[in-house]
Write a protein that holds these residues in place. Sequence first.
Motif, short mmCIF file in Angstrom:
data_model
loop_
_atom_site.label_atom_id
_atom_site.label_comp_id
_atom_site.label_asym_id
_atom_site.label_seq_id
_atom_site.Cartn_x
_atom_site.Cartn_y
_atom_site.Cartn_z
N LYS A 144 0.83 -1.21 0.00
CA LYS A 144 0.00 0.00 0.00
C LYS A 144 0.87 1.26 0.00
O LYS A 144 0.52 2.24 -0.62
CB LYS A 144 -0.94 -0.01 1.20
CG LYS A 144 -1.97 -1.10 1.11
CD LYS A 144 -3.24 -0.68 1.75
CE LYS A 144 -4.21 -1.84 1.65
NZ LYS A 144 -5.46 -1.47 1.13
N LYS A 145 2.01 1.22 0.74
CA LYS A 145 2.93 2.36 0.73
C LYS A 145 3.45 2.60 -0.68
O LYS A 145 3.53 3.72 -1.15
CB LYS A 145 4.12 2.09 1.66
CG LYS A 145 3.93 2.53 3.06
CD LYS A 145 5.24 2.34 3.79
CE LYS A 145 5.08 2.65 5.25
NZ LYS A 145 6.30 2.44 6.00
N SER A 146 3.82 1.54 -1.32
CA SER A 146 4.37 1.64 -2.66
C SER A 146 3.32 2.19 -3.63
O SER A 146 3.63 3.06 -4.45
CB SER A 146 4.84 0.26 -3.11
OG SER A 146 5.26 0.29 -4.43
N GLU A 147 2.10 1.71 -3.52
CA GLU A 147 1.00 2.21 -4.38
C GLU A 147 0.73 3.68 -4.08
O GLU A 147 0.57 4.50 -4.98
CB GLU A 147 -0.25 1.37 -4.13
CG GLU A 147 -1.40 1.75 -5.01
CD GLU A 147 -2.65 0.88 -4.73
OE1 GLU A 147 -3.74 1.40 -4.98
OE2 GLU A 147 -2.50 -0.26 -4.26
N ASN A 165 2.85 5.88 -2.81
CA ASN A 165 3.99 6.66 -3.32
C ASN A 165 3.90 6.83 -4.84
O ASN A 165 4.21 7.89 -5.37
CB ASN A 165 5.31 5.99 -2.95
CG ASN A 165 5.64 6.14 -1.48
OD1 ASN A 165 5.08 7.00 -0.81
ND2 ASN A 165 6.53 5.30 -0.97
N ASN A 166 3.49 5.78 -5.54
CA ASN A 166 3.35 5.88 -7.00
C ASN A 166 2.27 6.89 -7.38
O ASN A 166 2.46 7.70 -8.30
CB ASN A 166 3.01 4.52 -7.61
CG ASN A 166 4.20 3.58 -7.63
OD1 ASN A 166 5.34 4.02 -7.52
ND2 ASN A 166 3.94 2.29 -7.74
N ILE A 167 1.14 6.84 -6.70
CA ILE A 167 0.04 7.78 -6.98
C ILE A 167 0.49 9.20 -6.68
O ILE A 167 0.29 10.12 -7.47
CB ILE A 167 -1.22 7.40 -6.17
CG1 ILE A 167 -1.82 6.09 -6.69
CG2 ILE A 167 -2.26 8.52 -6.22
CD1 ILE A 167 -2.93 5.53 -5.84
N THR A 168 1.17 9.38 -5.54
CA THR A 168 1.66 10.70 -5.16
C THR A 168 2.67 11.22 -6.18
O THR A 168 2.62 12.38 -6.61
CB THR A 168 2.31 10.64 -3.76
OG1 THR A 168 1.35 10.16 -2.82
CG2 THR A 168 2.81 12.00 -3.33
N GLU A 169 3.57 10.36 -6.59
CA GLU A 169 4.59 10.75 -7.58
C GLU A 169 3.94 11.09 -8.93
O GLU A 169 4.29 12.08 -9.57
CB GLU A 169 5.61 9.63 -7.77
CG GLU A 169 6.78 10.04 -8.61
CD GLU A 169 7.85 8.97 -8.67
OE1 GLU A 169 8.52 8.92 -9.70
OE2 GLU A 169 7.99 8.20 -7.70
N ASN A 170 2.95 10.31 -9.34
CA ASN A 170 2.23 10.59 -10.59
C ASN A 170 1.49 11.93 -10.52
O ASN A 170 1.54 12.71 -11.47
CB ASN A 170 1.25 9.47 -10.93
CG ASN A 170 1.93 8.22 -11.43
OD1 ASN A 170 3.08 8.26 -11.85
ND2 ASN A 170 1.24 7.09 -11.34
N ASN A 171 0.84 12.17 -9.42
CA ASN A 171 0.13 13.45 -9.24
C ASN A 171 1.11 14.62 -9.24
O ASN A 171 0.86 15.66 -9.85
CB ASN A 171 -0.69 13.45 -7.95
CG ASN A 171 -1.96 12.64 -8.09
OD1 ASN A 171 -2.46 12.44 -9.19
ND2 ASN A 171 -2.49 12.17 -6.97
N ASN A 207 4.04 14.73 -10.67
CA ASN A 207 4.53 14.91 -12.04
C ASN A 207 3.49 15.61 -12.92
O ASN A 207 3.85 16.48 -13.72
CB ASN A 207 4.90 13.56 -12.67
CG ASN A 207 6.20 13.01 -12.12
OD1 ASN A 207 7.03 13.76 -11.63
ND2 ASN A 207 6.36 11.69 -12.19
#
Length: 140
Positions: free
Chosen positions: A7-10, A12-18, A20
């Motif tokens: 869940k942390k990884s997911e 972090n990915n969503i946060t990084e995508n947003n 960007n």
Amino acid sequence: MSLTNGKKSEFNNITENNLNRIHNTVSKVGYSDGITDGRESVFQNGFDTGYENGLATGFELAKYKAFYEVMNKSTSASENLKSEADIYDHLEIPIPTDKSHFMGNGEEVSSLSQQQKNYLNEKTTLFAKDLPIATNLFSR
């Protein structure tokens, strides 16, 4: 309650995508604003220069035109002024707003500005030579 690694990884990915997407959007808007500001600055500078040159040219030409129109109608003008009025008429200077007085053929503003100044200088030199009485009156 803690987040698992998945869940942390997911997250972090969503946060990084947003982040960007926001960064890209802000960059595009900033670039667009910069282009718009640059264009407005260039256009304003060109307008200001053209306005200044056009006003100077039109004003100088209009002074002589108006002066000699009055002299042609005057019954009390001296013979010298009437003679100058005839010379002015023979110069066949177009009306001050005629496009032939103004430079413009897609060149850079600085080049056009210099051409306009040269044109006005030629006309005022011609007037000083051929129309000395009026030129002397205007230079006071």
